[in-house]
Design an enzyme around this catalytic site. Structure first.
Site, PDB file in Angstrom:
ATOM      1  N   SER A 226     -19.753  51.664  10.347  1.00 49.61           N
ATOM      2  CA  SER A 226     -20.092  50.450   9.610  1.00 49.61           C
ATOM      3  C   SER A 226     -21.197  49.701  10.327  1.00 49.61           C
ATOM      4  CB  SER A 226     -18.857  49.546   9.498  1.00 49.61           C
ATOM      5  OG  SER A 226     -19.191  48.265   9.001  1.00 49.61           O
ATOM      6  N   TYR A 239     -11.362  44.917  13.007  1.00 52.81           N
ATOM      7  CA  TYR A 239     -12.039  45.970  12.234  1.00 52.81           C
ATOM      8  C   TYR A 239     -13.355  46.386  12.893  1.00 52.81           C
ATOM      9  CZ  TYR A 239     -14.637  48.128   8.355  1.00 52.81           C
ATOM     10  OH  TYR A 239     -15.388  48.978   7.574  1.00 52.81           O
TER      11      TYR A 239
END
Length: 334
Positions: A226, A239
């Site tokens: 990501s 995360y």
């Protein structure tokens, strides 16, 4: 030239008949054909206006969310992705294959000639059924394996089930992830932190270990990282660090497995319109303006990343390993 560029009335009607026949056989394809939220490429397009832009309507779903209840509904390439046989004869396992990038990869892989097994959380059955139908519509083998990736025994069983059902395994896509927004580290319980770590870090570790005995030279492992690994936001503390770990294991494992002829690469999406966002992955304020901070001024759609997952699995990308391919609308790295 006139003859080459003219479509006869009979040809047009024949083509229309084929489309209608497909729609009558496959309800999922019928829905895609009738939807005004599916986007088709016809020549050059402006990427800034190709897909929906914020502001988006307020919406919230219980985790992990369903694609079918999102507004607008994401495009995973259900109608737009056209395959050319680049993965013919390949056998792929994709976690989180019911929605987001996993769904886009599953559709693309099937249209490129691969048989596909998808894993998903049991409450995502509705979305998973659609993906299975789309894979089968391409004449490919489709395998649905629901389960909780926080369970080591299940992860091992997942790989075994996929390899048995597909008669082998040569593509493993670790895509499933948990993302929940928290304004402060003080708001994250140990249980929630553990859930994120088990899903995003432990599960790929267990799955790769179980898959390696099946993987031969030419096989490919792909992880979904990501932009959060490079430019973390303040509200995704847990995360973001899992995605940094994902990037790191990709680069480390690529060096370890290169002598065996197994390539390991990753994809680093930016803000992508998926069920993660509407099921606790973003605050309502951020959701309404989701993607507006990028140079393109909009979030990406899973379909826009499908070809990256194909490229990383394809034989003609044989010199690419330990690489992270970004797709973030101009924001962040790599």
């Amino acid at each position: 030239m006139k003859t080459e560029n003219t479509i006869s009335r009979r040809s047009a009607l024949t083509g229309m008949g084929a489309v209608l026949a497909t729609a009558s056989i496959n309800p999922i394809m019928a829905n895609a054909l009738n939807s005004n939220e599916i986007y088709i490429s016809n020549g050059t397009e402006d990427p800034n206006t190709k897909y929906p832009r914020p502001p988006f309507k307020e919406q919230s779903q219980p985790w992990p969310g369903l694609v079918s209840k999102m507004n607008p509904r994401p495009d995973h390439g259900e109608k737009s992705y056209k395959g050319t046989g680049r993965l013919k004869g390949r056998k792929a396992l994709i976690t989180g294959g019911d929605s987001g990038m996993g769904r886009a990869a599953a559709i693309a892989y099937a249209r490129e000639g691969a048989d596909v097994a998808i894993n998903y959380y049991p409450t995502e059955e509705e979305d998973a059924r659609e993906v299975i139908q789309l894979i089968k519509a391409e004449g490919r083998k489709a395998v649905a394996i629901p389960g909780d990736l926080r369970d080591e025994a299940f992860c091992k069983s997942l790989v075994e089930q996929a390899a048995k059902a597909l008669d082998g395994l040569d593509i493993v896509v670790n895509n499933a992830a948990r993302q929940q927004t928290h304004a402060s580290i003080l708001d994250i319980t140990t249980e929630e932190f553990d859930w994120t770590m088990k899903t995003n870090i432990y599960a790929p570790f267990w799955i790769i270990k179980a898959a390696l005995p099946y993987l031969k030279p030419g096989a490919s492992i792909i992880g979904t990282s990501s932009v959060q690994a490079y430019a973390p936001t303040e509200d995704l503390y847990d995360y973001a660090q899992t995605k940094a770990a994902t990037t790191n294991y990709i680069k480390s494992l690529a060096k370890q497995l290169a002598p065996k002829g197994i390539r390991v690469n990753g994809v680093a999406p930016g803000p992508i319109w998926t069920a993660l966002q509407v099921s606790g992955g973003a605050t309502m304020e951020k959701l309404k303006e989701f993607g507006s901070q990028t140079p393109m001024g909009r979030p990406g759609q899973p379909a826009e990343l499908a070809s990256i997952y194909v490229q990383l699995a394809a034989n003609d990308a044989s010199y690419a390993t330990g690489q992270i391919y970004g797709s973030s609308g101009g924001e962040g790295n790599p």
